[in-house]
Every structure is written in C-alpha cells, then in structure tokens.
Enzyme design. Structure first.
Site, PDB file in Angstrom:
ATOM      1  N   SER A   1       6.299   2.075   6.578  1.00 46.80           N
ATOM      2  CA  SER A   1       5.401   0.977   6.666  1.00 46.80           C
ATOM      3  C   SER A   1       4.662   0.909   7.913  1.00 46.80           C
ATOM      4  O   SER A   1       5.098   1.157   9.082  1.00 46.80           O
ATOM      5  CB  SER A   1       6.198  -0.339   6.907  1.00 46.80           C
ATOM      6  OG  SER A   1       5.452  -1.213   7.211  1.00 46.80           O
TER       7      SER A   1
ATOM      8  N   HIS B   1       4.007   2.198   2.621  1.00 43.84           N
ATOM      9  CA  HIS B   1       3.935   0.694   2.591  1.00 43.84           C
ATOM     10  C   HIS B   1       3.194   0.088   3.588  1.00 43.84           C
ATOM     11  O   HIS B   1       3.051   0.282   4.736  1.00 43.84           O
ATOM     12  CB  HIS B   1       5.466   0.575   2.811  1.00 43.84           C
ATOM     13  CG  HIS B   1       5.734  -1.057   2.485  1.00 43.84           C
ATOM     14  ND1 HIS B   1       6.241  -1.288   1.449  1.00 43.84           N
ATOM     15  CD2 HIS B   1       5.961  -2.039   3.481  1.00 43.84           C
ATOM     16  CE1 HIS B   1       6.555  -2.660   1.417  1.00 43.84           C
ATOM     17  NE2 HIS B   1       6.350  -3.249   2.624  1.00 43.84           N
TER      18      HIS B   1
ATOM     19  N   ASP C   1       1.689  -3.389   4.933  1.00 44.77           N
ATOM     20  CA  ASP C   1       2.241  -4.762   4.846  1.00 44.77           C
ATOM     21  C   ASP C   1       0.804  -5.597   5.040  1.00 44.77           C
ATOM     22  O   ASP C   1       0.176  -5.720   6.148  1.00 44.77           O
ATOM     23  CB  ASP C   1       3.430  -4.913   6.001  1.00 44.77           C
ATOM     24  CG  ASP C   1       4.674  -4.347   5.474  1.00 44.77           C
ATOM     25  OD1 ASP C   1       5.145  -5.073   4.523  1.00 44.77           O
ATOM     26  OD2 ASP C   1       5.231  -3.743   6.242  1.00 44.77           O
TER      27      ASP C   1
ATOM     28  N   MET D   1      -0.658  -9.366   5.766  1.00 47.83           N
ATOM     29  CA  MET D   1       0.160 -10.786   5.839  1.00 47.83           C
ATOM     30  C   MET D   1      -1.022 -11.616   6.314  1.00 47.83           C
ATOM     31  O   MET D   1      -2.017 -11.045   6.994  1.00 47.83           O
ATOM     32  CB  MET D   1       0.832 -10.605   7.180  1.00 47.83           C
ATOM     33  CG  MET D   1       2.198  -9.596   7.044  1.00 47.83           C
ATOM     34  SD  MET D   1       3.327  -9.817   8.383  1.00 47.83           S
ATOM     35  CE  MET D   1       4.378  -8.467   8.046  1.00 47.83           C
TER      36      MET D   1
ATOM     37  N   HIS E   1       2.114  -4.547  -0.088  1.00 49.21           N
ATOM     38  CA  HIS E   1       2.947  -5.525  -0.069  1.00 49.21           C
ATOM     39  C   HIS E   1       2.259  -6.925   0.413  1.00 49.21           C
ATOM     40  O   HIS E   1       1.983  -6.895   1.699  1.00 49.21           O
ATOM     41  CB  HIS E   1       4.394  -5.354   0.696  1.00 49.21           C
ATOM     42  CG  HIS E   1       5.307  -6.380   0.895  1.00 49.21           C
ATOM     43  ND1 HIS E   1       6.099  -6.407   1.980  1.00 49.21           N
ATOM     44  CD2 HIS E   1       5.402  -7.660   0.163  1.00 49.21           C
ATOM     45  CE1 HIS E   1       6.834  -7.455   1.801  1.00 49.21           C
ATOM     46  NE2 HIS E   1       6.372  -8.347   0.729  1.00 49.21           N
TER      47      HIS E   1
ATOM     48  N   MET F   1       1.924 -10.338   1.636  1.00 52.20           N
ATOM     49  CA  MET F   1       2.538 -11.366   1.972  1.00 52.20           C
ATOM     50  C   MET F   1       1.474 -12.506   2.182  1.00 52.20           C
ATOM     51  O   MET F   1       1.033 -12.800   3.491  1.00 52.20           O
ATOM     52  CB  MET F   1       3.206 -11.278   3.306  1.00 52.20           C
ATOM     53  CG  MET F   1       4.901 -10.595   2.930  1.00 52.20           C
ATOM     54  SD  MET F   1       5.391  -9.548   4.370  1.00 52.20           S
ATOM     55  CE  MET F   1       4.210  -8.110   4.169  1.00 52.20           C
TER      56      MET F   1
ATOM     57  N   MET G   1      13.581  -8.085  -0.103  1.00 50.56           N
ATOM     58  CA  MET G   1      13.460  -8.269   1.456  1.00 50.56           C
ATOM     59  C   MET G   1      14.764  -8.170   1.961  1.00 50.56           C
ATOM     60  O   MET G   1      15.579  -9.070   1.720  1.00 50.56           O
ATOM     61  CB  MET G   1      12.891  -9.684   1.669  1.00 50.56           C
ATOM     62  CG  MET G   1      11.197  -9.463   1.360  1.00 50.56           C
ATOM     63  SD  MET G   1      10.212  -8.083   1.761  1.00 50.56           S
ATOM     64  CE  MET G   1      10.490  -8.135   3.681  1.00 50.56           C
TER      65      MET G   1
ATOM     66  N   ASP H   1      13.391  -3.541   1.580  1.00 50.91           N
ATOM     67  CA  ASP H   1      12.315  -3.699   2.711  1.00 50.91           C
ATOM     68  C   ASP H   1      12.930  -4.662   4.021  1.00 50.91           C
ATOM     69  O   ASP H   1      12.953  -5.615   3.676  1.00 50.91           O
ATOM     70  CB  ASP H   1      10.851  -4.063   2.262  1.00 50.91           C
ATOM     71  CG  ASP H   1       9.835  -4.253   3.349  1.00 50.91           C
ATOM     72  OD1 ASP H   1      10.084  -3.627   4.529  1.00 50.91           O
ATOM     73  OD2 ASP H   1       8.803  -4.928   2.989  1.00 50.91           O
TER      74      ASP H   1
ATOM     75  N   GLY I   1      14.664  -3.503   8.090  1.00 50.96           N
ATOM     76  CA  GLY I   1      15.748  -3.435   8.925  1.00 50.96           C
ATOM     77  C   GLY I   1      16.437  -2.079   8.525  1.00 50.96           C
ATOM     78  O   GLY I   1      17.665  -1.761   8.654  1.00 50.96           O
TER      79      GLY I   1
END
Ligand code: DX5
Ligand code: ZN
Length: 217
Positions: A7, A31, A33, A35, A64, A66, A134, A172, A174
């Site tokens: 990511s 990936h 992200d 947001m 992804h 969000m 998630m 996705d 941790g």
C-alpha cells in the site's frame, strides 16, 4: 500462491515513482488508498495521482476507495488507469457502481469493515472480482491487526471454494510477518501491507519476508 499488494499509503508521496520502482520486484499489485476526509477521517490521494503513476509502472493498480461519493469519481479512476476500484458496502447498494466499473472495463472490488457482517457482502459474491476484508478500521496505516476478522475470511473462503467462484479474497490492515501467516491460513489470496513494507528500510526485502511468512516461498 498468493499475492502481495504493497500500500503506497506508507510510501514517501514525494518519491512515489521511485518507491514503486523499488518495490516492483516483490509486488503483485499496488494498493492505492483513496481517502476523502469524510468517509474516513483522513485525506490522502485521488485519481490525479493514479494518472501520474500509470506511466511509471506496469503494476496492477488496486484502488481502495474510502470516499462518500464513488459514483462521482469512478469515471476519473478509470480514465486515470486504475485496474480495479474497490468500494465499501457500508455506503449502500453497490450494484450501480459495479455497472459503472464494468462499463469502463475495470475489475470490481467490494470491501467491508471489520464490524460489518459477512452477510452484508454475500449477495454480491457472484458479481465481483475481489472481496476485501478490512482487518483494521479504515483511515490510517500502522494500526494493529484485528484477528476477529479471520473468522469471516475463513467462512468466505469456504463459500468461494464450494461455489468455485472466481473471486479473490484480499485482506487489508495490520499485515506483517506475524499476521500474514494467519491471513494466509484463513484463505487470503492477496495481502495488503503498508507500514510493514514502506516503513521498512528495505521495502522489497520486507515484502519478500511477508510473502515467505505467508506462503513459504
Ligand atoms: C487503511 C488502509 C490500508 C493501509 C494499511 O485504511 O486501507 O490499506 O494502508 O496499512 P498498514 O499495512 O500499515 O496497516
Ligand atoms: Zn486499503
């Protein structure tokens, strides 16, 4: 054999092309992200960055979203060169979004938050290419893995295999060398890793170590 999706959330945004080139040998997808500061509290990047990255890499761009308003932005992501967009089931009926993505020839992803039951995504299993789990609350990199998500992943693995559906299961949040084997064992096909890859001094080495921890290769 599974896939690793670093990511770029944890990469140096001022050095993105170099960061992506560095990780290329150990990445199967990239990936991205996205947001918006509304759907999640954090604000990151959007289609213009995907457009700038596209000529710098042949990696699959796994976006992804969000964001509150994916319907307004899917066209932009397609034009920017996204290979797939993954939309949150928490926003409501995702079918119009799927239709829009298919119109553009993008692959279709659906994602659900840790507290969202698997039942919320099951009605769409035959219409999607990627089901994303998630394993942290979306919004920030570097959070601790939520192991309770593994039960949903294991259940989905069983359903997908039983029906022989061409759906990839992605997880996705941790993911590191400790949690990657747990996710792989529960049936994940794609592991997203941000801070464990780009936060490491040798990102490609870190991605290789996650792959080895998950699948022993
Ligand atoms: C979190 C993002 C993740 C994030 C993962 O909202 O969706 O993709 O980059 O970061 P790590 O791997 O650090 O948990
Ligand atoms: Zn993500």
């Amino acid at each position: 054999m599974g896939k690793i999706a670093p990511s770029i959330l944890s990469a140096d945004f001022a050095e993105l092309a170099n960061e992506v080139a560095r990780i290329r040998p150990q990445a199967d997808l990239l990936h991205v992200d996205v947001m918006d500061g509304h759907f999640v509290p954090n604000l990151t990047i959007g289609a213009p960055v995907v457009k700038c990255l596209r000529p710098h890499t042949d990696l699959y761009l796994d976006c992804h979203l969000m964001i509150d308003n994916p319907a307004d932005l899917l066209d932009d992501f397609a034009a920017a060169g996204a290979d797939s967009c993954t939309v949150h089931v928490e926003l409501g009926d995702p079918r119009p979004l799927f239709d829009r993505m298919r119109t553009h020839g993008m692959r279709v992803g659906l994602v659900h938050n840790p507290e969202t039951p698997l039942e919320a995504v099951l009605p769409y299993l035959e219409e999607i290419d990627i089901l994303l789990f998630m394993s942290v609350h979306p919004g920030f990199g570097g959070q601790a893995f939520l192991p309770e998500v593994l039960d949903k992943l294991r259940a989905a693995r069983g359903i997908v295999d039983e029906r022989a559906l061409p759906v990839e299961l992605e997880i996705d949040g941790g993911i590191n060398i400790e949690t990657a084997p747990l996710a792989a064992d529960a049936g994940a096909d794609i592991l997203v890793a941000g801070s464990a890859v780009f936060g490491a001094p040798d990102p490609a080495g870190a991605a290789r170590a996650i792959r080895a921890a998950a699948w022993g290769t």
